[in-house]
Design an enzyme around this catalytic site. Structure first.
Site, mmCIF file in Angstrom:
data_model
loop_
_atom_site.group_PDB
_atom_site.id
_atom_site.type_symbol
_atom_site.label_atom_id
_atom_site.label_comp_id
_atom_site.label_asym_id
_atom_site.label_seq_id
_atom_site.Cartn_x
_atom_site.Cartn_y
_atom_site.Cartn_z
ATOM 1 N N LEU A 270 -9.112 27.582 -0.118
ATOM 2 C CA LEU A 270 -9.476 26.898 1.127
ATOM 3 C C LEU A 270 -9.601 25.402 0.860
ATOM 4 C CD1 LEU A 270 -12.167 29.321 2.616
ATOM 5 C CD2 LEU A 270 -9.666 29.497 2.626
ATOM 6 N N ASN B 58 -24.741 31.909 -2.259
ATOM 7 C CA ASN B 58 -23.322 32.256 -2.183
ATOM 8 C C ASN B 58 -22.482 31.082 -2.694
ATOM 9 O OD1 ASN B 58 -20.737 33.035 -1.371
ATOM 10 N ND2 ASN B 58 -21.067 32.406 0.755
ATOM 11 N N ARG C 172 -17.835 12.427 3.504
ATOM 12 C CA ARG C 172 -18.774 11.680 2.660
ATOM 13 C C ARG C 172 -18.115 11.025 1.444
ATOM 14 N NH1 ARG C 172 -23.268 15.886 1.573
ATOM 15 N NH2 ARG C 172 -21.757 17.342 2.425
ATOM 16 N N TYR D 28 -12.351 27.700 -3.428
ATOM 17 C CA TYR D 28 -12.391 26.436 -2.690
ATOM 18 C C TYR D 28 -11.585 25.374 -3.454
ATOM 19 C CZ TYR D 28 -16.447 28.083 0.068
ATOM 20 O OH TYR D 28 -17.291 28.755 0.894
#
Ligand code: UD1
Ligand code: MG
Length: 483
Positions: free
Chosen positions: A13, A175, A20, A106
């Site tokens: 993903l 998580n 930021r 990720y």
């Protein structure tokens, strides 16, 4: 097909924005130890033997896709960032077959080790789980989704920070966002809704959906929570980078490399280093650099995409890029080897010498202050201090050849394109504008003329000032004035 040899598909993903970071560059393309963050996830997936790797892109999709483009990687666009559940659904369409385990990673957690993922996958398969979530434990897990366990320790739910009750906020188990799913996940994910505090589609809701369909869901706990550190801003990125750097250096230290002041040494993970190599403080090694045994890289040198053969010594403050350095050569201090530099064995390059697209044969010496561009130099040639190969005519670059055993006197200019034959001499201070035959001596400079008494006549005219500023010379004038 048994569960142990089920194929593995990996979904990464990487559609989020990363505001930021305050950057033009999409967050997942910010480099860590020379590799874009998302490329670390891709590398881990490849090391796990993934059959297919799908990268879900959104913000800066074109840039991300261009950076990762290689065989075996498929991209899926998530047009609107409506949450991790929506990202997952955007990607599953690109998965190959409906029979694989699906690993979700990720794009912004580069510290996750392939070994950890391997253990996660093995645990998932051995226990016959339908979903395994990779978790970690922190004294304060604020910001993360928390793992809610029921009686008997079964994983019941993941509750997001925004949706958590006061008591749930005290849970330390969080998580990581990494999961292994069985092949039912795409179908179950279609049932994910967005009825929550953020109005987003949460991939974490899959856990409840698996449980509701009676399938075993388990957690696999990380030993080192640093592995799932994400980079949300530049400070986080810097921390990740220093952890990665320490990890890379530790690997080299273990393999027989000496690194002094290791915290100041920056080695990209693409670099390979042999044994009994010494890396001094402040060194940077980048890209496709390969260092053989018994090499020393001196303090504050930067070596990029270069090969250093056995026994090479690079002295401090040298900069090498796209160079090949033959065994036993020494380079620097303050040398600059640019792309296309190929040094034979036992070449000596001293301080303030720059080479570019230059092939220097074995035993060539260029000890001081030289520019050698677009030139081939034969073995054992001596390049005097201040030698320039003038390769550029303002528009084009020209190639020159200097033979073996040539002696180039100091401060000579070789005006390209030029050929200097073997064993030739070039007199110091020459501007060589014609080819030099083998064994010849080229003298290409003005003839010397001595004008007797010139100095005395000159200083006489400045006598008052000389008396004040140059007392020794005033005395000399006194003694040498004709009576
Ligand atoms: C997510 C988890 C949370 C977990 C945390 C770990 C959910 C709902 N929550 O939260 O439980 O503790 O990760 O870091 O999943 N992304 C997309 N498209 C989207 C949204 C996100 O591609 O629409 C990608 C992001 O680029 C990022 C990853 O998914 O790589 C996670 O997204 P992020 O917004 O950071 O999730 P969190 O809210 O941190
Ligand atoms: Mg996050």
């Amino acid at each position: 097909m048994t569960e142990h040899n089920r194929p593995l598909d990996v979904l990464i993903l990487a559609a989020g924005q990363g505001t930021r970071m305050k950057s033009k560059l999409p967050k997942v393309l910010h480099p860590v130890a020379g590799r874009p963050m998302v490329a670390w996830a891709v590398k881990a997936a490849q090391e796990l033997g993934a059959r297919r790797i799908v990268v879900v892109t959104g913000h800066g999709a074109q840039k991300v896709e261009a950076a990762l483009k290689q065989p075996g990687i498929v991209f899926a666009r998530q047009e609107q960032q409506r949450g991790t559940g929506d990202a997952f659904l955007s990607g599953v369409g690109a998965l190959e077959q409906p029979d694989a385990d699906i690993l979700v990673l990720y794009g912004d957690t580069p510290l996750l080790r392939p070994e950890t993922l391997h253990d996660l996958l093995a645990d998932h398969r051995e226990r016959g789980s339908a979903m395994t979530v990779l978790t970690g434990e922190l004294p304060d897990a604020t910001g993360y989704g928390r793992i809610v366990r029921g009686a008997g320790g079964n994983v019941e739910r993941i509750v997001e920070q925004k949706d958590a009750s006061e008591s749930e906020k005290k849970i330390g188990e969080f998580n990581s966002g990494v999961y292994v799913f069985n092949s039912q996940a795409p179908e179950l994910a279609r049932r994910i809704g967005n009825d929550n505090a953020s109005g987003e589609y949460y991939l974490t809701d899959l856990l409840g959906l698996y449980r509701d369909s009676g399938k075993p869901v388990r957690a696999f706990k990380l030993a080192d929570t640093d592995e799932v550190r994400g980079a949300n801003d530049r400070a986080g990125l810097a921390e990740i980078e220093s952890i990665m750097r320490a990890r890379i250096n530790a690997g080299h230290l273990k393999n027989g490399v000496s690194i002094s002041a290791s915290e100041t040494v920056y080695i990209e993970d693409s670099v390979t280093i042999g044994r009994d190599v010494t890396i001094e403080p402040g060194v940077i090694l980048r890209g496709q650099t390969r260092i053989a045994d018994d090499v020393t890289v001196g303090a504050y040198s930067v070596v990029t995409d270069s090969v250093l053969e056995t026994g090479v010594s690079v002295k401090p403050h040298s900069v090498l890029e796209g160079a090949q350095v033959g065994s036993g050569s020494d380079v620097g201090p303050f040398a600059r080897l640019r792309p296309g530099t190929v040094l034979g064995e036992g070449v000596h390059i001293g301080n303030f010498v720059e080479t570019k697209n230059a092939r220097l044969g074995a035993g060539v010496k260029a000890g001081h202050l030289a520019y050698l561009g677009d030139v081939t130099i034969g073995q054992e040639t001596n390049v005097g201090a201040g030698t320039i190969v003038a390769n550029f005519d303002g528009v084009n670059k020209h190639q020159s050849t200097v033979g073996a055993g040539v002696f180039i006197g100091s401060n000579s200019t070789i005006i390209a394109p030029r050929c200097v034959g073997d064993a030739a001499f070039i007199a110091a201070g020459s501007a060589v504008h014609a080819d030099v035959p083998e064994g010849a001596m080229a003298v290409a400079r003005g003839k010397q003329r001595n004008i007797e008494g010139w100095s005395r006549r000159y200083w006489e005219g400045l006598k008052e000032k000389v008396a004040v500023k140059l007392p020794w010379l005033a005395g000399w004038l006194e003694q040498n004035t004709p009576q």
